[in-house]
Scaffold this motif. Structure first.
Motif, PDB file in Angstrom:
ATOM      1  N   CYS A 196       0.857  -1.181   0.000  1.00  0.00           N
ATOM      2  CA  CYS A 196       0.000   0.000   0.000  1.00  0.00           C
ATOM      3  C   CYS A 196       0.895   1.234   0.000  1.00  0.00           C
ATOM      4  CB  CYS A 196      -0.938  -0.013   1.203  1.00  0.00           C
ATOM      5  SG  CYS A 196      -0.090   0.157   2.791  1.00  0.00           S
ATOM      6  N   ASP A 197       0.316   2.400  -0.214  1.00  0.00           N
ATOM      7  CA  ASP A 197       1.136   3.597  -0.375  1.00  0.00           C
ATOM      8  C   ASP A 197       1.971   3.915   0.859  1.00  0.00           C
ATOM      9  OD1 ASP A 197       0.213   3.829  -2.907  1.00  0.00           O
ATOM     10  OD2 ASP A 197      -1.195   5.461  -2.528  1.00  0.00           O
ATOM     11  N   CYS A 198       1.472   3.614   2.072  1.00  0.00           N
ATOM     12  CA  CYS A 198       2.242   3.926   3.269  1.00  0.00           C
ATOM     13  C   CYS A 198       3.145   2.774   3.688  1.00  0.00           C
ATOM     14  CB  CYS A 198       1.322   4.332   4.416  1.00  0.00           C
ATOM     15  SG  CYS A 198       0.583   2.958   5.300  1.00  0.00           S
ATOM     16  N   GLY A 199       2.970   1.597   3.081  1.00  0.00           N
ATOM     17  CA  GLY A 199       3.878   0.481   3.334  1.00  0.00           C
ATOM     18  C   GLY A 199       3.468  -0.464   4.442  1.00  0.00           C
ATOM     19  N   LYS A 200       2.335  -0.206   5.094  1.00  0.00           N
ATOM     20  CA  LYS A 200       1.931  -1.101   6.189  1.00  0.00           C
ATOM     21  C   LYS A 200       1.463  -2.462   5.675  1.00  0.00           C
ATOM     22  CE  LYS A 200       0.873   1.946  10.018  1.00  0.00           C
ATOM     23  NZ  LYS A 200      -0.052   3.026  10.331  1.00  0.00           N
TER      24      LYS A 200
ATOM     25  N   ALA B 137      -6.401  -0.847   1.810  1.00  0.00           N
ATOM     26  CA  ALA B 137      -5.613  -0.664   3.021  1.00  0.00           C
ATOM     27  C   ALA B 137      -6.168   0.546   3.743  1.00  0.00           C
ATOM     28  CB  ALA B 137      -4.144  -0.457   2.653  1.00  0.00           C
TER      29      ALA B 137
ATOM     30  N   CYS C 198      -5.118   1.962   6.343  1.00  0.00           N
ATOM     31  CA  CYS C 198      -4.060   2.837   6.859  1.00  0.00           C
ATOM     32  C   CYS C 198      -3.880   4.071   5.980  1.00  0.00           C
ATOM     33  CB  CYS C 198      -2.744   2.065   6.967  1.00  0.00           C
ATOM     34  SG  CYS C 198      -2.435   0.912   5.616  1.00  0.00           S
ATOM     35  N   CYS C 199      -3.946   3.916   4.664  1.00  0.00           N
ATOM     36  CA  CYS C 199      -3.663   5.040   3.771  1.00  0.00           C
ATOM     37  C   CYS C 199      -4.683   5.158   2.639  1.00  0.00           C
ATOM     38  CB  CYS C 199      -2.260   4.885   3.192  1.00  0.00           C
ATOM     39  SG  CYS C 199      -2.019   3.318   2.342  1.00  0.00           S
TER      40      CYS C 199
HETATM   41 ZN   LIG Z   1      -1.131   1.904   3.953  1.00  0.00          ZN
END
Ligand SMILES: [Zn+2]
Ligand SMILES: [Zn+2]
Length: 195
Positions: free
Chosen positions: A10-14, A89, A91-92
């Motif tokens: 995902c874009d934030c990497g989580k 995701a 998260c982001c």
């Molecule tokens: Zn994310």
């Protein structure tokens, strides 16, 4: 055809994972121009700017998808009670996959923006749901896309490969996350974010 393993996140990497053994021959890259795919992006990440172009998808099988980390950040929604499941995701707000509502059709569409290099997936072969000026839409198949899909989904059903999916419990066939179905107003707002 061995294929390659392709990392995604995902874009934030989580949320991180891997597409396993993918190649241009065992999946299909499609650009989808439909309003619903765009609305889904708007809903998942309301603050981001999306479009105006299509969303970029790679149609493959769930048993070729592995989630390595951030499974707790994955969530799923649908634009309507019987609509496609849209996994993202939280998260982001990155869209990750579309699946059908049953794991028995072994199908998942991966959002290729989530991999740094979509090259190994081959060229875009289909343009789906292109909006015509008169309000209708059309598909442009740049190769035999549906054939490629059938070749992949049907063998998975015969071999039981459909049970290997990160999206559903194999015993109950229920999605691993509760599906959030958008209300009418939410859907309208996601479809016309400025209107
Ligand atoms: Zn994310
Ligand atoms: Zn679409």
């Amino acid at each position: 055809m061995a294929g390659v393993d392709l990392p995604f996140k995902c874009d934030c990497g989580k949320v991180q994972g891997m597409l396993l053994g993918v190649s241009p021959g065992n999946g299909n890259r499609t650009d989808c121009y439909c309003r619903d795919c765009r609305a889904a992006e708007n809903f998942a990440a309301p603050k981001a700017t999306h479009g105006p172009g299509p969303v970029h998808l790679y149609q493959t099988r769930p048993d070729r998808i592995r989630i390595d980390q951030g499974l707790d950040q994955m969530a799923v929604f649908s634009l309507s009670p019987k609509g496609v499941l849209r996994w993202y995701a939280k998260c982001c707000g990155s869209m990750l996959f579309n699946t059908l509502r049953t794991p028995k059709m072994a199908f998942a569409a991966f959002f290729t923006d989530r991999t740094p290099d979509a090259g190994p997936l081959g060229p875009v072969r289909t343009r789906a749901n292109i909006q015509n000026a008169d309000g209708t839409s059309r598909h442009e198949s740049l190769s035999r896309a549906l054939l490629s899909l059938a070749r992949n989904a049907i063998p998975a059903r015969i071999t039981g490969g459909w049970k290997q999916t990160p999206f559903f419990y194999p015993d109950t066939l229920e999605p691993v996350r509760e599906v959030y179905v958008l209300g009418k107003d939410e859907r309208a707002a996601a479809t016309n974010p400025s209107g």
